[in-house]
Design a protein around this motif. Structure first.
Motif, PDB file in Angstrom:
ATOM      1  N   THR A 126       0.858  -1.187   0.000  1.00  0.00           N
ATOM      2  CA  THR A 126       0.000   0.000   0.000  1.00  0.00           C
ATOM      3  C   THR A 126       0.888   1.229   0.000  1.00  0.00           C
ATOM      4  N   LEU A 127       0.637   2.137  -0.925  1.00  0.00           N
ATOM      5  CA  LEU A 127       1.355   3.408  -0.981  1.00  0.00           C
ATOM      6  C   LEU A 127       0.466   4.499  -0.406  1.00  0.00           C
ATOM      7  N   ILE A 128       0.984   5.201   0.605  1.00  0.00           N
ATOM      8  CA  ILE A 128       0.270   6.325   1.221  1.00  0.00           C
ATOM      9  C   ILE A 128       0.959   7.620   0.800  1.00  0.00           C
ATOM     10  N   ILE A 129       0.209   8.561   0.224  1.00  0.00           N
ATOM     11  CA  ILE A 129       0.738   9.893  -0.099  1.00  0.00           C
ATOM     12  C   ILE A 129      -0.005  10.889   0.767  1.00  0.00           C
ATOM     13  N   ASP A 130       0.697  11.545   1.693  1.00  0.00           N
ATOM     14  CA  ASP A 130       0.002  12.379   2.676  1.00  0.00           C
ATOM     15  C   ASP A 130      -0.597  13.632   2.065  1.00  0.00           C
ATOM     16  N   SER A 131      -0.140  14.052   0.874  1.00  0.00           N
ATOM     17  CA  SER A 131      -0.775  15.189   0.190  1.00  0.00           C
ATOM     18  C   SER A 131      -0.309  15.259  -1.260  1.00  0.00           C
ATOM     19  N   LEU A 132      -1.262  15.319  -2.177  1.00  0.00           N
ATOM     20  CA  LEU A 132      -0.951  15.508  -3.590  1.00  0.00           C
ATOM     21  C   LEU A 132      -0.708  16.976  -3.924  1.00  0.00           C
ATOM     22  N   THR A 133      -1.206  17.874  -3.090  1.00  0.00           N
ATOM     23  CA  THR A 133      -1.195  19.304  -3.413  1.00  0.00           C
ATOM     24  C   THR A 133       0.212  19.866  -3.615  1.00  0.00           C
ATOM     25  N   PRO A 134       1.196  19.603  -2.726  1.00  0.00           N
ATOM     26  CA  PRO A 134       2.557  20.112  -2.982  1.00  0.00           C
ATOM     27  C   PRO A 134       3.160  19.562  -4.272  1.00  0.00           C
ATOM     28  N   LEU A 135       2.805  18.330  -4.634  1.00  0.00           N
ATOM     29  CA  LEU A 135       3.301  17.762  -5.891  1.00  0.00           C
ATOM     30  C   LEU A 135       2.720  18.530  -7.072  1.00  0.00           C
ATOM     31  N   LEU A 136       1.425  18.835  -7.004  1.00  0.00           N
ATOM     32  CA  LEU A 136       0.768  19.579  -8.075  1.00  0.00           C
ATOM     33  C   LEU A 136       1.307  21.002  -8.190  1.00  0.00           C
TER      34      LEU A 136
END
Length: 320
Positions: A126-136
């Motif tokens: 399982t991959l958990i990404i704590d926030s996509l927003t900084p990547l975007l």
């Protein structure tokens, strides 16, 4: 008795390759994300990669506890630093941390994830990404490519691979290369990549909107009820492998005595709220000497009254 969809997703009783938790400043999705981390790491047969972009790995340590199969990709603590260590230990010697010093090229991080999976003898990941927003905010195109490969290649190669990510929907993201206007992430990331979208709502704000029918846009207004730990409501859009799409509204809160997450169908809690509202009338009219509300019989009698009218140039006008 049927079980709420959120409960089934948390306990691996409902399959979903890519779960996006969509939140706003009014109600954070991190409580739910930590619950996913807690449930996943309780299973020692499940390998977990936690990609920390917006929070430190220490934030998740209490939920992780003693699971030896957790690997952190830490892009929060050392972002922009020049330290040469590729591995650090936090909390205990069993927890591994890969230091991420830049988000400019997500293909490097993708290869790291693929390498971690390839070296593991366990295929449950399982991959958990704590926030996509900084990547975007760093690169929209790079983030799209990264998520596309995660949602298509990894999930197709491994039937037991699952990704879970948080997305802050009230932070505007703008396209580049001279194109103006805000990018509609919901119609791109959420519709094309996510198999399940969990939209977090503020319970008190939702109740007020249903009563007063607030116009669109007022749900971003900061108020004293924002991020209430007592109760949150979520709208779940879940896509089956068959292509069918299901919608369900669940509410959840933390039991203060046991620290467990309590999940209910939304109807159960809204019925309870309506009952409380009926028992607690509006204080602005509670002490009036006359009654402003009507009973059902009074409403029926009112509707049955034939109103007088007058004729003006061939048109009948009812006099209220």
């Amino acid at each position: 008795m049927s079980v709420p969809l959120l409960d089934r997703l948390l306990n691996f009783k409902e399959s979903s390759g890519f779960i996006v938790i969509e939140d706003t400043i009014l109600q954070s999705g991190y409580l739910l994300l930590k619950e996913f981390v807690k449930k996943i790491t309780e299973n020692n047969k499940q390998n977990v990669i936690i990609f920390c972009v917006e929070s430190s790995p220490q934030y998740f340590l209490e939920s992780v506890k003693s699971n030896k199969n957790v690997i952190f990709l830490d892009a929060y603590s050392h972002l922009g630093s020049y330290e040469s260590d590729d591995m650090d230990d936090i909390g205990n010697n069993d927890t591994k941390v890969h230091i991420i010093k830049s988000l400019d090229d997500l293909s490097i991080i993708l290869r790291l994830i693929q390498d971690i999976i390839a070296k593991s003898s366990n295929s449950n990941f399982t991959l958990i990404i704590d926030s996509l927003t900084p990547l975007l905010l760093t690169s929209i195109s790079s983030t799209f490519s990264f998520l596309k490969k995660i949602s298509s290649e990894l999930t197709s190669e491994m039937n037991t691979f699952r990704a879970i990510a948080v997305y802050h929907s009230d932070i505007p993201t703008y396209p580049v290369n001279g194109i103006t206007g805000m990018l509609n992430i919901r119609n791109t990331i959420l519709n094309h990549f996510a198999t399940t979208t969990i939209t977090i709502k503020n319970m008190e704000q939702t109740r007020k909107e249903s009563i007063y029918e607030y116009s669109k846009g007022t749900d971003t207004m900061i108020n004293v009820h924002m991020n209430s730990p007592e109760c949150s409501i979520c709208v779940i859009e879940h896509r089956k492998k068959s292509g069918k799409v299901f919608y369900e509204r669940n509410v959840y809160n933390i039991d203060q005595s046991t620290n467990d997450l309590i999940i209910q169908f939304a109807k159960e809690i809204t019925d309870d709220i309506n009952a409380k509202d009926n028992n607690n009338p509006d204080p602005t009219i509670a002490n009036m000497s006359f009654n402003l509300s009507l009973t059902e019989e009074q409403k029926k009698a009112k509707n049955d009254v034939i109103l007088p009218y007058t004729k003006v140039q061939g048109i009948y006008i009812f006099v209220m």
